[in-house]
Scaffold this motif. Structure first.
Motif, mmCIF file in Angstrom:
data_model
loop_
_atom_site.group_PDB
_atom_site.id
_atom_site.type_symbol
_atom_site.label_atom_id
_atom_site.label_comp_id
_atom_site.label_asym_id
_atom_site.label_seq_id
_atom_site.Cartn_x
_atom_site.Cartn_y
_atom_site.Cartn_z
ATOM 1 N N THR A 330 0.835 -1.196 0.000
ATOM 2 C CA THR A 330 0.000 0.000 0.000
ATOM 3 C C THR A 330 0.870 1.245 0.000
ATOM 4 O OG1 THR A 330 -1.911 1.069 1.057
ATOM 5 C CG2 THR A 330 -0.188 0.249 2.525
ATOM 6 N N SER A 365 -5.853 -1.150 1.348
ATOM 7 C CA SER A 365 -6.157 0.268 1.535
ATOM 8 C C SER A 365 -5.317 0.884 2.651
ATOM 9 C CB SER A 365 -7.641 0.434 1.872
ATOM 10 O OG SER A 365 -7.940 1.774 2.223
ATOM 11 N N SER A 366 -4.950 2.143 2.445
ATOM 12 C CA SER A 366 -4.330 2.935 3.510
ATOM 13 C C SER A 366 -5.102 4.242 3.692
ATOM 14 C CB SER A 366 -2.855 3.211 3.193
ATOM 15 O OG SER A 366 -2.705 3.811 1.923
ATOM 16 N N ARG A 368 -7.131 7.329 4.942
ATOM 17 C CA ARG A 368 -7.016 8.189 6.131
ATOM 18 C C ARG A 368 -5.605 8.283 6.675
ATOM 19 N NH1 ARG A 368 -11.810 5.938 6.094
ATOM 20 N NH2 ARG A 368 -11.104 4.050 7.136
ATOM 21 N N THR A 380 -6.718 4.648 10.776
ATOM 22 C CA THR A 380 -6.396 4.482 9.362
ATOM 23 C C THR A 380 -6.664 3.049 8.903
ATOM 24 O OG1 THR A 380 -4.091 3.935 9.870
ATOM 25 C CG2 THR A 380 -4.617 6.262 9.456
ATOM 26 N N ASP A 381 -6.978 2.922 7.618
ATOM 27 C CA ASP A 381 -7.147 1.583 7.063
ATOM 28 C C ASP A 381 -5.831 0.802 7.121
ATOM 29 O OD1 ASP A 381 -9.771 2.137 6.490
ATOM 30 O OD2 ASP A 381 -9.594 1.856 4.317
ATOM 31 N N SER A 382 -4.719 1.510 6.962
ATOM 32 C CA SER A 382 -3.429 0.818 6.963
ATOM 33 C C SER A 382 -3.168 0.130 8.297
ATOM 34 C CB SER A 382 -2.294 1.778 6.607
ATOM 35 O OG SER A 382 -2.399 3.005 7.290
ATOM 36 N N HIS A 384 -5.365 -0.720 10.557
ATOM 37 C CA HIS A 384 -6.344 -1.805 10.669
ATOM 38 C C HIS A 384 -5.874 -3.028 9.890
ATOM 39 C CE1 HIS A 384 -10.233 -3.934 10.441
ATOM 40 N NE2 HIS A 384 -9.908 -4.133 9.163
ATOM 41 N N ASN A 385 -5.428 -2.804 8.659
ATOM 42 C CA ASN A 385 -5.009 -3.920 7.814
ATOM 43 C C ASN A 385 -3.741 -4.600 8.329
ATOM 44 O OD1 ASN A 385 -7.098 -3.770 5.941
ATOM 45 N ND2 ASN A 385 -6.034 -2.266 4.675
ATOM 46 N N VAL A 398 -9.182 -4.645 4.431
ATOM 47 C CA VAL A 398 -9.822 -3.703 3.513
ATOM 48 C C VAL A 398 -8.928 -3.565 2.284
ATOM 49 C CG1 VAL A 398 -10.725 -1.375 3.181
ATOM 50 C CG2 VAL A 398 -10.827 -2.457 5.456
ATOM 51 N N GLN A 400 -7.645 -2.350 -1.564
ATOM 52 C CA GLN A 400 -7.461 -1.076 -2.236
ATOM 53 C C GLN A 400 -8.628 -0.785 -3.184
ATOM 54 O OE1 GLN A 400 -4.675 1.094 -2.092
ATOM 55 N NE2 GLN A 400 -5.891 2.476 -3.336
ATOM 56 N N SER A 404 -7.980 5.174 -2.399
ATOM 57 C CA SER A 404 -7.640 4.747 -1.036
ATOM 58 C C SER A 404 -6.231 4.202 -0.958
ATOM 59 C CB SER A 404 -8.611 3.676 -0.555
ATOM 60 O OG SER A 404 -8.463 2.477 -1.285
#
Length: 404
Positions: A330, A365-366, A368, A380-382, A384-385, A398, A400, A404
């Protein structure tokens, strides 16, 4: 492709210039002041005396040549009094010995850190030294003192050069899931734990990941390792655009993973989170990772490798990394690294963009996250992922999407 020295200097300037132009100010100042770094590839201080010590009635295994598996067997053969003596006489050797018992390494590194703090404090008041040297000694003493807090678990410490440091969050010996953060440029003892901007330092990244893993799955025992176990590039100079330091770092990362194989028992191979230049290290190490990281309870031997803010992994596609890694990639739109040329010419540059469609990575996704150092920010999505992948909760990742 071979190129002349003059053109190599031109290309170095072009690569560094691209980064500077898109991240002006502090980064530009770093680039102007940067110098080539001396990689550390030799065993820790004290190793020469260690191999010459025959007072135990046996030959002590050479840290330069002994595998982590053989090291684990050696340390298991010693009596508690012998172990106590070894960490007292050779704290830097024991504290950096992959394959040695974790608790033994933590104890040894407390001793080594205390000695380094005292040495730095003595230098800070030595009037025979110039004021700049004394000021640097004060800074080193402060950096080390923070690491001596009772709750900190230091897995490795090497005071040479800018200082190498590796720290653990969680119970590493009992963890079901282990994550290893491999940082990029400017990571060292002095920048390991940054109070003003925590997420710029490996310690802050590790804390954020460990907290997010606990939030997502409090029932799973996890551990996070912040591995500043190699000499990183300083600023945006020549080292940042070649793989020279990564070439030396990769065997050290492989050895760390081999040591974890001997001293931990996670349910899956440790996940690797590779930031910026750290992704060059991970790419270099990837072909040998399956042997080093696979655990007895894992049948696939596949290591999750997350690359973010990457200048490239030294390859054109994941097919060159071997079958033992699953690459997730990402990069957020505001990360300046996206403006660096993704190519390799005459040893300069790091190959294809890991987030490109033809690279073969799984794109996540990253959203936010912001900038080159914002991937571990809360919400952030990053982040979280990173936690979901580290936990093996792939259904929660999540992917990409546009923007995002």
């Amino acid at each position: 492709m071979r190129i002349g020295r003059r053109w190599k200097r031109v290309l170095i300037g072009a690569f560094a210039g691209c980064a500077v132009l898109v991240d002006a100010g502090a980064a530009a100042a770093q680039a102007a002041a940067s110098t080539e770094q001396l990689a550390i590839s030799t065993p820790p201080a004290g190793s020469a005396a260690w191999v010459q010590d025959h007072s135990f009635g046996r030959t002590l295994p050479d840290p330069a040549t002994t595998s982590p598996a053989a090291a684990a067997e050696f340390f298991a053969s010693l009596a508690p009094t012998e172990l106590d003596r070894l960490i007292k006489d050779y704290p830097l050797v024991v504290g950096n010995y992959d394959g040695a018992p974790l608790d033994l390494r933590y104890r040894a590194n407390k001793i080594a850190l205390t000695a380094e703090r005292d040495r730095a404090l003595a230098r800070s008041t030595d009037q025979k030294l110039d004021s700049e040297t004394r000021d640097l000694a004060v800074s080193r003493a402060n950096d080390v003192a923070h690491l001596l807090a009772p709750d900190r678990q230091i897995l490795a410490f090497d005071p040479r050069g800018r200082g190498l440091i590796t720290e653990v969050w969680g119970d590493l010996a009992d963890a079901e899931r282990i994550s290893v953060i491999v940082p990029g440029s400017d990571a060292d003892l002095g920048h390991f734990d940054q109070s003003a901007e925590p997420l710029r330092g490996p310690a802050g990244m590790a804390r954020a990941l460990f907290a997010e893993e606990q939030r997502q799955d409090p029932g799973t025992r996890t551990a996070v390792i912040a591995w500043t176990g190699y000499v990183t590039p300083s600023g945006l100079g020549p080292d940042a655009v070649t793989s020279r330091l990564a070439d030396v770092a990769a065997p050290r990362l492989q050895r760390l993973l081999a040591g974890l194989h001997e001293t931990t028992r996670p349910d899956a191979p440790p996940a690797l989170l590779c930031h910026s230049y750290g992704s060059v290290v991970c790419g270099n190490a990837a072909p040998e990772i399956p042997r080093a990281a696979a655990s007895p309870s894992d049948t696939s031997g596949v290591t999750d490798m997350m690359v973010f803010g990457s200048p490239g992994m030294g390859v054109q596609s994941t097919s060159e990394l071997g079958s033992g890694v699953h690459v997730w990639a990402t990069r957020n739109p505001s990360d300046w690294i996206g403006n660096v040329p993704y190519l390799e010419v005459g040893g300069l540059g790091h190959g294809a963009d890991p987030t490109s469609s033809g690279f073969g990575s799984e794109q996540i996704s990253s959203a936010r996250s912001s900038g080159h150092n914002g991937y571990f920010a809360e919400g952030t999505d990053s982040l979280h992922n990173f936690a979901a992948i580290s936990l093996g909760r792939y259904q929660d990742v999540v992917r990409q999407t546009s923007g995002s």
